[in-house]
Motif scaffolding. Structure first.
Motif, short mmCIF file in Angstrom:
data_model
loop_
_atom_site.label_atom_id
_atom_site.label_comp_id
_atom_site.label_asym_id
_atom_site.label_seq_id
_atom_site.Cartn_x
_atom_site.Cartn_y
_atom_site.Cartn_z
N ILE A 48 -14.07 18.65 6.41
CA ILE A 48 -14.80 17.52 5.83
C ILE A 48 -13.82 16.59 5.10
O ILE A 48 -12.73 16.99 4.69
N ASN A 49 -14.24 15.33 4.96
CA ASN A 49 -13.40 14.34 4.28
C ASN A 49 -14.18 13.67 3.15
O ASN A 49 -15.40 13.52 3.26
N TYR A 72 -8.04 15.75 -5.54
CA TYR A 72 -6.78 16.44 -5.25
C TYR A 72 -6.65 17.71 -6.08
O TYR A 72 -6.29 18.78 -5.58
N VAL A 73 -6.99 17.61 -7.37
CA VAL A 73 -6.94 18.79 -8.23
C VAL A 73 -7.94 19.82 -7.70
O VAL A 73 -7.64 21.03 -7.65
N ASN A 96 -10.49 18.49 4.16
CA ASN A 96 -9.48 18.11 5.12
C ASN A 96 -8.67 16.94 4.59
O ASN A 96 -7.48 17.06 4.31
N LYS A 97 -9.33 15.78 4.40
CA LYS A 97 -8.61 14.58 3.96
C LYS A 97 -9.31 13.89 2.81
O LYS A 97 -10.55 13.83 2.78
N LEU A 98 -8.52 13.37 1.89
CA LEU A 98 -9.02 12.45 0.88
C LEU A 98 -8.60 11.06 1.33
O LEU A 98 -7.41 10.81 1.54
N ILE A 99 -9.58 10.19 1.51
CA ILE A 99 -9.27 8.84 2.00
C ILE A 99 -9.22 7.88 0.82
O ILE A 99 -10.20 7.70 0.09
N ILE A 100 -8.03 7.28 0.63
CA ILE A 100 -7.87 6.28 -0.42
C ILE A 100 -8.40 4.97 0.12
O ILE A 100 -7.82 4.39 1.04
N LYS A 102 0.81 12.69 3.14
CA LYS A 102 -0.04 12.42 4.30
C LYS A 102 -0.80 13.66 4.79
O LYS A 102 -1.75 13.53 5.54
N LYS A 103 -0.36 14.82 4.38
CA LYS A 103 -1.10 16.03 4.71
C LYS A 103 -2.49 16.00 4.08
O LYS A 103 -3.45 16.53 4.63
N ILE A 104 -2.56 15.41 2.89
CA ILE A 104 -3.83 15.43 2.14
C ILE A 104 -4.52 14.06 2.15
O ILE A 104 -5.73 13.98 2.26
#
Ligand SMILES: *Cc1c(COP(=O)(O)O)cnc(C)c1O
Length: 462
Positions: A247-248, A263-264, A273-277, A354-356
């Motif tokens: 999930i993102n 992130y914490v 899976n990803k945090l989208i800025i 970029k992994k996160i």
């Protein structure tokens, strides 16, 4: 839990120490020594917001506040949210969910932290029979949330700096119409970053800030990040997300505080899976993700004013991790930024990021289209910041994965922009009748630290 400064001059501090000082004397940000670990499968059994908040927040505070007392503080804070559910969800397209974080008293996610931090300050102050003066720089929503929370305190005065002509009229009314004796709204002829710099220069002057019992509740205050971790876990639990699902989260980002909380969360065991800025035209973070260079440009005024920020202050906390927690390397980079207005990271560090994180910039025209489309297609009104989160998540195009978009504010706060996009007017709830009746009262200052220091000297709570 013990805390240290990202630039190394301070360490072994308690939660109380860093809550009150906000910014380290070397200009660095406070971070915890380690990440508490959480077993997501165990945590999943708790689906009550306040109970979950207690589980997540308590390890960061430790001995400082008794668990039962912290529980009371949390329960009271979230009682003030309007809906039965503190966080609500709205599904749009398949696997596309808006996480509604605007059910608090001032209609933006900033209430989550402010409604709890102010009572935590009060708790410590009453133990020592002391008073406090909070200073806040705001791009609009932090200020209204802080003023609402402090209005209920008898121990705290708040001095709230906002940039002239760069906040919405609803936000301004929220800050200037309470007429509370302990509330000092101050319009500064400058940008948010100018306001932030005034606050920083007052905070690093330890003699002044100690003499006048000053603390800050900017997004750089660790306690705000800590409190915002909770809704990331809550979102996954409430939506029955299992540990191995991909999930993102898409997060409208300015100061990098809200997304850094995610992130914490990941560091603690949140399965993401990803945090989208998601940024507006003030895209320092998007440029960094794409190029590995973090470089300051001047700020652009947009229809998402809460994100009109040139420097993402909380980014230093991520940089600290990228430097493998080396305070000297972090200081070096931050000095480069101060001297040259930019720094670059290595390709290895860039890969770690970029992994996160992914990132996308959404411009004002796209924001307007997204608000209009969402209204026409789903009969649902989103605010300009949330629209940026939605747009970024769609551009990333992971449609086979669940995407959670943080809905950071209620659209009524930005009604000018929203009404233009949807083509008709919006009616604020009757909760705001008094606000619209009351006269706006505020100070109007040049962009200089002197006038702010003087108003604090004349009006501090003692
Ligand atoms: C503060 C704010 C943001 C940005 O959050 P950061 O923690 O500064 O990244 C986004 N949207 C709204 C409505 C806000 O008030």
């Amino acid at each position: 839990m013990k805390y240290l400064s990202t630039r190394g001059s301070e360490k072994d501090l308690t939660f109380k120490d860093i809550l009150f000082s906000g910014l380290a004397s070397d200009g660095g940000l406070y971070v915890p020594e380690k990440w508490p670990q959480i077993n997501y499968n165990e945590l999943k059994k708790i689906d009550n917001y306040s109970e979950l908040a207690l589980e997540i927040i308590y390890p960061f505070i430790g001995e400082d506040i008794k668990r039962t007392e912290l529980k009371d503080l949390i329960d009271n804070a979230y009682d003030k949210f309007s809906k039965n559910e503190i966080v609500t969800f709205k599904g749009l397209k398949q696997r596309e969910h808006i996480v509604e974080l605007f059910n608090g008293p001032t209609l933006a996610f900033k209430d989550f932290a402010m409604q709890l931090i102010v009572p935590i300050f009060d708790y410590y102050l009453s133990q020592e029979n002391k008073k406090l003066n909070l200073i806040v720089a705001t791009s609009g929503d932090t200020g209204s949330a802080a003023i609402n929370a402090v209005n209920q305190s008898s121990k705290i005065n708040v001095f709230c700096l906002f940039p002239k002509g760069r906040i919405s009229s609803f936000q301004k009314k929220q800050m200037t119409t309470t007429h509370g004796e302990n509330i000092f709204p101050i319009e500064v002829d400058g940008t948010f970053d100018d306001c932030q710099n005034i606050v920083k220069s007052i905070l690093v002057d330890r003699d002044f800030s100690e003499e006048f019992s000053i603390a800050a509740v900017n997004s750089i205050n660790w306690s705000r990040v800590m409190i915002q971790i909770v809704y990331y876990f809550y979102t996954l639990i409430k939506n029955n997300i299992s540990e191995n699902e991909t999930i993102n989260f898409s997060v409208p980002t300015g100061n990098f505080g809200d997304i850094y909380a995610g992130y914490v969360g990941i560091k603690m065991g949140l399965p993401v899976n990803k945090l989208i800025i998601a940024t507006n035209e003030n895209d320092i973070l998007d440029r960094f993700i794409n190029s590995g260079t973090y470089s300051i440009e001047s700020v652009t005024k947009t229809t998402s004013p809460s994100m009109d920020i040139a420097i993402a202050s909380n980014f230093e906390r991520l940089l600290f991790d990228l430097c493998k927690k080396s305070t000297s390397l972090t200081s070096e980079k931050m000095n480069d930024l101060k001297n040259n207005k930019f720094f670059s990271v290595s390709s290895e560090q860039s890969d770690l990021v970029k992994k996160i994180f992914s990132s996308k910039m959404i411009n004002q025209n796209e924001v307007s289209d997204l608000i209009k489309e969402t209204y026409n297609q789903f009969n649902y009104i989103i605010d300009p910041h949330t629209a940026i989160g939605l747009g970024a998540s769609r551009l990333l195009n992971e449609i086979d994965q669940n995407n959670f978009i943080l809905g950071t504010a209620h659209p009524i706060k930005f009604s000018d922009t929203v009404e233009k996009a949807i083509g008709h007017s919006m009616q604020p709830s009757s909760d705001f009748n008094e606000m619209f009746k009351n006269e706006e009262k505020f100070y109007s200052f040049k962009n200089s630290v002197e006038e702010v220091r003087n108003i604090i000297k004349d009006n501090y709570s003692k």
